[in-house]
Design a protein around this motif. Structure first.
Motif, short mmCIF file in Angstrom:
data_model
loop_
_atom_site.label_atom_id
_atom_site.label_comp_id
_atom_site.label_asym_id
_atom_site.label_seq_id
_atom_site.Cartn_x
_atom_site.Cartn_y
_atom_site.Cartn_z
N ASP A 181 0.85 -1.17 0.00
CA ASP A 181 0.00 0.00 0.00
C ASP A 181 0.90 1.23 0.00
OD1 ASP A 181 -2.35 1.36 -0.13
OD2 ASP A 181 -3.00 0.94 1.92
N ILE A 182 0.36 2.36 -0.44
CA ILE A 182 1.19 3.55 -0.63
C ILE A 182 1.77 4.11 0.68
CG2 ILE A 182 1.17 5.96 -1.42
CD1 ILE A 182 -0.72 5.09 -3.65
N PRO A 183 0.98 4.35 1.73
CA PRO A 183 1.54 4.95 2.96
C PRO A 183 2.73 4.19 3.54
CG PRO A 183 -0.83 5.11 3.02
CD PRO A 183 -0.50 4.26 1.83
N PRO A 184 2.67 2.85 3.73
CA PRO A 184 3.85 2.15 4.26
C PRO A 184 5.03 2.15 3.29
CG PRO A 184 2.10 0.60 3.76
CD PRO A 184 1.51 1.95 3.65
N LEU A 185 4.76 2.18 1.98
CA LEU A 185 5.86 2.25 1.01
C LEU A 185 6.59 3.59 1.09
CD1 LEU A 185 4.40 0.57 -2.22
CD2 LEU A 185 6.47 -0.12 -0.99
N LEU A 186 5.85 4.66 1.28
CA LEU A 186 6.46 6.00 1.36
C LEU A 186 7.38 6.14 2.56
CD1 LEU A 186 3.52 8.38 0.29
CD2 LEU A 186 5.33 7.39 -1.12
N SER A 191 13.61 9.57 -0.95
CA SER A 191 13.24 10.67 -1.84
C SER A 191 12.23 11.58 -1.14
CB SER A 191 12.64 10.12 -3.13
OG SER A 191 13.53 9.24 -3.77
N ASN A 192 12.08 12.75 -1.69
CA ASN A 192 11.09 13.68 -1.17
C ASN A 192 9.69 13.20 -1.58
OD1 ASN A 192 9.40 15.84 -0.55
ND2 ASN A 192 10.96 17.37 -1.04
N THR A 193 8.85 12.93 -0.60
CA THR A 193 7.52 12.37 -0.88
C THR A 193 6.42 13.44 -0.88
OG1 THR A 193 7.11 11.92 1.47
CG2 THR A 193 8.17 10.17 0.16
N PHE A 194 6.82 14.70 -0.85
CA PHE A 194 5.82 15.77 -0.78
C PHE A 194 4.87 15.69 -1.97
CE2 PHE A 194 4.44 20.04 -2.08
CZ PHE A 194 3.71 20.40 -0.96
N LEU A 195 5.44 15.50 -3.18
CA LEU A 195 4.61 15.45 -4.39
C LEU A 195 3.67 14.26 -4.36
CD1 LEU A 195 4.14 16.93 -7.06
CD2 LEU A 195 5.84 15.43 -8.11
#
Length: 324
Positions: A181-186, A191-195
């Motif tokens: 899932d995206i949240p645990p991958l981030l 890298s900057n995950t702001f975008l």
């Protein structure tokens, strides 16, 4: 030197799973097996009932059958893999497998939100324009709405995956979750995950705004219409009750799962919400439509009696024939 380029993961991810307590793995396995069997039987039962009962061949039940098929697919993306991982020491998935799971799961979840909005519009037309209902909700329009829901859902998923897997990962390859899932991958990227987080809020918010606006507009007008009639209110309410229940459960868990800031994410809460969102909802949806809908209950009873009578008749004929 850039640590990101040195430690970028290019082979596989490891899941921590639902629990690291070995004593809980067998009970959890049994619970998930029961839930998955109920989900399969419930959704297949809804689809079969609608197909076999001609009285349910209406736009409303076309959408219900589509929701059941989506839920069947939706839960099959996560639950079987979770069951396998509960029996393994190392719960790994390669990059391609992770991306595929994320594509299918994210696409199905977003598609469901659009499908629930289409179902709200269907109820709006049925109650506000009952004489023109069949004309407006033609077979072509119903298919277009379902096709549009799938297109929008999987386009949204492709965009998120493209941005997620364009990142570099160096904080280890252990995903503190039981599926991709995206949240645990981030949490694993340097890298900057702001975008990425902006895109989650923009696209998630855009999809949510369209769907919720459609649902709110539809049900406000439905409520006005129901309050304006003298008889048949209970029947009108009953046709909407099951759908509204599914909407509240789905969007409530969706908001808890994704539309939060990073500081709001807690280890155990994430997994509990995800279990409910990914496993429980596809199981309870067919129950809601079966228990809250008189027409479905009557159709199930009619089909059961019909086929039970045929089985009894054939059995009696065989016994009578063999005794001659």
């Amino acid at each position: 030197m850039n640590n990101c380029s040195i430690h970028t993961i290019d082979t596989e991810f490891i899941f921590t799973g639902l629990t690291e307590n070995p004593d809980l793995k067998i009970p959890l396995f049994l619970v998930f097996v029961i839930i998955y069997v109920i989900a399969i039987l419930g959704n297949v039962g809804i689809i079969a009932t609608i197909q076999l009962e001609s009285g349910l061949h209406t736009p409303m039940y076309f959408f219900v059958s589509q929701l059941a098929m989506l839920d069947l697919f939706y839960t099959s993306i996560i639950t079987p893999n979770t069951l396998v991982n509960l029996t393994r020491k190392v719960k790994s998935v390669n990059i391609a497998g992770c991306a595929t799971q994320l594509l299918l799961f994210g696409g199905s979840a977003t598609t469901e939100s659009y499908l629930l909005a289409a179902m709200a519009y269907d109820r709006f037309v049925a109650i506000r324009q009952p004489l023109l209902y069949v004309t407006i909700m033609s077979s072509r329009l119903c298919k277009l709405l379902v096709g549009g829901a799938y297109f929008a859902g999987f386009l949204n998923s492709v965009i998120h995956i493209s941005f997620t897997f364009a990142l570099k990962y160096w904080k280890g390859n252990v995903i503190d979750h039981f599926y991709c899932d995206i949240p645990p991958l981030l949490k694993l990227t340097c890298s900057n995950t702001f975008l990425n987080r902006v895109f989650i809020f923009i696209f998630g918010g855009f999809s949510g705004a369209i769907c919720m606006s459609t649902i709110l507009y539809s049900y406000i007008n439905i409520l006005i219409a129901i309050l304006g009639i003298q008889s048949g209110r209970s029947k009108a309410f009953s046709t909407c009750a099951a759908h509204l229940t599914c909407v509240f459960i789905f969007y409530g868990s969706l908001i808890c799962a994704y539309l939060r800031t990073p500081s709001d994410y807690l280890h155990i809460n994430d997994k509990i919400i995800s279990v409910f969102y990914a496993v429980v909802i596809p199981t309870i949806n067919p129950m809601i439509y079966s228990l809250r809908n008189t027409e479905v209950k009557e159709a199930v009873s009619k089909i059961a009696n019909k086929y039970f009578f045929q089985i009894c008749k054939r059995s009696y004929y065989r016994v009578a024939t063999s005794s001659l």
